[in-house]
Structure formats: C-alpha cells, structure tokens
Write an enzyme that holds these catalytic residues in place. Structure first.
Site, PDB file in Angstrom:
ATOM      1  N   ARG A 102       0.851  -1.113  -0.022  1.00 56.46           N
ATOM      2  CA  ARG A 102       0.125   0.091   0.100  1.00 56.46           C
ATOM      3  C   ARG A 102       0.896   1.289   0.078  1.00 56.46           C
ATOM      4  NH1 ARG A 102      -5.366   1.973   1.605  1.00 56.46           N
ATOM      5  NH2 ARG A 102      -5.200   3.519   2.861  1.00 56.46           N
ATOM      6  N   ILE A 153      -6.978   8.373  -0.816  1.00 55.15           N
ATOM      7  CA  ILE A 153      -7.160   6.673  -0.928  1.00 55.15           C
ATOM      8  C   ILE A 153      -8.000   6.262   0.263  1.00 55.15           C
ATOM      9  CG2 ILE A 153      -4.820   6.726   0.433  1.00 55.15           C
ATOM     10  CD1 ILE A 153      -4.193   4.001  -0.815  1.00 55.15           C
ATOM     11  N   SER A 154      -8.709   5.380   0.077  1.00 51.04           N
ATOM     12  CA  SER A 154      -9.719   4.766   1.309  1.00 51.04           C
ATOM     13  C   SER A 154      -8.811   4.187   2.067  1.00 51.04           C
ATOM     14  CB  SER A 154     -10.804   3.976   0.720  1.00 51.04           C
ATOM     15  OG  SER A 154     -11.453   4.513  -0.326  1.00 51.04           O
ATOM     16  N   GLN A 155      -9.529   4.143   3.573  1.00 47.97           N
ATOM     17  CA  GLN A 155      -8.959   3.532   4.715  1.00 47.97           C
ATOM     18  C   GLN A 155      -9.156   1.815   4.170  1.00 47.97           C
ATOM     19  OE1 GLN A 155     -11.968   4.384   7.333  1.00 47.97           O
ATOM     20  NE2 GLN A 155     -11.136   3.185   9.079  1.00 47.97           N
ATOM     21  N   PRO A 156      -8.039   1.156   4.719  1.00 48.50           N
ATOM     22  CA  PRO A 156      -7.875  -0.302   4.200  1.00 48.50           C
ATOM     23  C   PRO A 156      -8.950  -0.914   4.695  1.00 48.50           C
ATOM     24  CG  PRO A 156      -5.905   0.711   5.719  1.00 48.50           C
ATOM     25  CD  PRO A 156      -6.789   1.911   5.602  1.00 48.50           C
TER      26      PRO A 156
END
Ligand code: SAH
Length: 229
Positions: free
Chosen positions: A49, A75-78
């Site tokens: 990531r 970027i979206s959270q995991p």
C-alpha cells in the site's frame, strides 16, 4: 536467525522490512476482526500500500484512516477497501469495472482477485500516476481510462462486478445497464457528508438492493453524479 537477518538475507532493506511489519499489523488489527474472506486478507497482505502514497504521508500508509493523494482526493482507509472487495465475492474469473482509480490501490487489490479490471478516473494526473505504480508492481490485467465514469465503459460492458469508490447522490443508470446478469454493483450512495454502502445484485430484469454500512467518500462528479464544482 532473527527476522531482521532473514530479511537481509532475502535482499530486503530495513525500509521494506518496516513496511512489511506495518502491513502485517494492519491485517491483524484492522482487517482480521471484520473480514472473513481469506482471499481478501491474502491480497491485502501482498499489495504494498505504501507504494500508492507519496511524500510525507508514506509512513502512515498502513494507518486506520484515509490519506490525501493530491488533487483534493483520498485513498480509502484499508478496512473500507477490504469491505468493498469482500462484498464483490470475487473468484478470479470476473471482468470488473472500477469508477475512481485514484491512487490505484483498490485497482491493485482487484487485479489480484479478478480476471481483468477496467478502471476510470476523471483526473488525468492521478490516472497516470496509478498506471506507473501498477506497472512497476508488474500488474498486467488492467486497463485505465480518463473520463467520467458515471457513464460506465460501454465498449467493455457487460461487467460481472462494478465498484464505485466515490460517493454518489443516486445510483448512475448507465452502471446498472452495464451490469451482467447475476452481476453485482457496490456503491456508496447518500449526501455529501455521509453515504450508505450499497450492494445491488442484478437478477434477470430486476435489481436487489442491500445496505452494508455507513461510510464517507469524496464526491462522484459527473453526468450521473454530483455536478462539477
Ligand atoms: N479507489 C481509490 C479511491 C480514490 S477516491 C484508491 O484506492 O485510491 C475517488 C476517486 O474518484 C478520486 O480520485 C476522484 O477523482 C474519482 N472520481 C470522482 N468522480 C469520478 C467520475 N465521475 N469518474 C471517474 N472518477 C471519478
């Protein structure tokens, strides 16, 4: 041999070592309590990531929140990436359409789990950067395009799965039209502040809708999304 020595032996630098540890921690602490699909866990254990994040934020790549990727986007959270991917129930044979390439991180996860990924991004600079990172990581089963993803990608339709990674005021009609029979669409729908993550399944001529969880995404901007600011 210590883990550190083992890494040295495999030719990994200390930096790669610390990202590896951060990624492992992300899996154990953020994902495993909520995610059941072992394939999603495996893909997220594999994809680096931190390569999708630039500058000072790199060290926060594995943290439990979204990060800026420039151009006012994130970027979206995991956990959100994992939840959306799990909802798609990928087996490896699917043709997938992604709307909102952004950093390309979600694209990489999809490349790991599906046959081919078509991904649309409205900001050229982000798309170009994502393409470079994906090529550097040796992915070949993806096609990127710059444009308004709310119109879908008619030349490549129908899609077994469609994933929208920006918040929509309503489900864009063209995306429903481009869904294969038995196909699934995952999309956040709501107002600008908060949305509901929805799964739409196409069964013959009808569509079944299910709510997954509340979420907050950047805006889906386009003909069938929010108007350009
Ligand atoms: N999946 C991405 C998340 C990016 S945020 C990641 O993992 O990094 C959402 C992205 O959707 C932004 O980059 C934004 O520019 C893009 N976007 C917004 N509206 C769009 C549209 N109509 N078509 C294509 N991309 C769009």
């Amino acid at each position: 041999m210590s883990r550190h020595d083992a890494f040295k032996k495999r030719g990994l630098t200390d930096d790669q070592n610390s990202y590896y540890i951060a990624r492992k921690r992300m899996i154990e602490e953020q994902l495993k309590p909520a995610i059941r699909d072992p394939l999603v866990i495996e893909a997220m254990s594999k994809v680096p990531r931190h390569k999708f994040i630039e500058g000072a934020l790199v060290d926060q790549a594995y943290s439990d929140y979204p990060l800026n990727i420039g151009e006012g986007q994130t970027i979206s959270q995991p956990l959100i990436v994992a939840m959306m991917t799990e909802a798609l129930q990928l087996k490896g044979t699917e043709k997938v359409l992604e709307i909102g390439t952004g950093s390309g991180y979600q694209t990489a996860i999809l490349c790991e789990l599906a046959k081919h990924v078509y991904s649309v991004e409205r900001i050229g600079k982000l798309s170009n950067r994502a393409r470079r990172v994906l090529y550097d990581l040796s992915y070949v089963n993806f096609t990127l395009r710059v444009g308004d993803g709310t119109n879908g990608w008619s030349e490549a339709a129908p899609f077994d799965r469609i994933i929208v990674t920006a918040g929509a005021p309503a489900i864009p009609k063209p995306l429903l039209m481009q869904l294969a029979d038995g196909g699934m669409l995952v999309i956040p729908v709501g107002n600008e502040e908060s949305q509901m993550l929805k799964i739409v399944t196409k069964e013959g001529a009808s569509y079944r809708e299910k709510d997954v969880s509340g979420c907050r995404f950047v805006k889906l901007i386009g003909e069938y999304g929010w108007r350009v600011e």
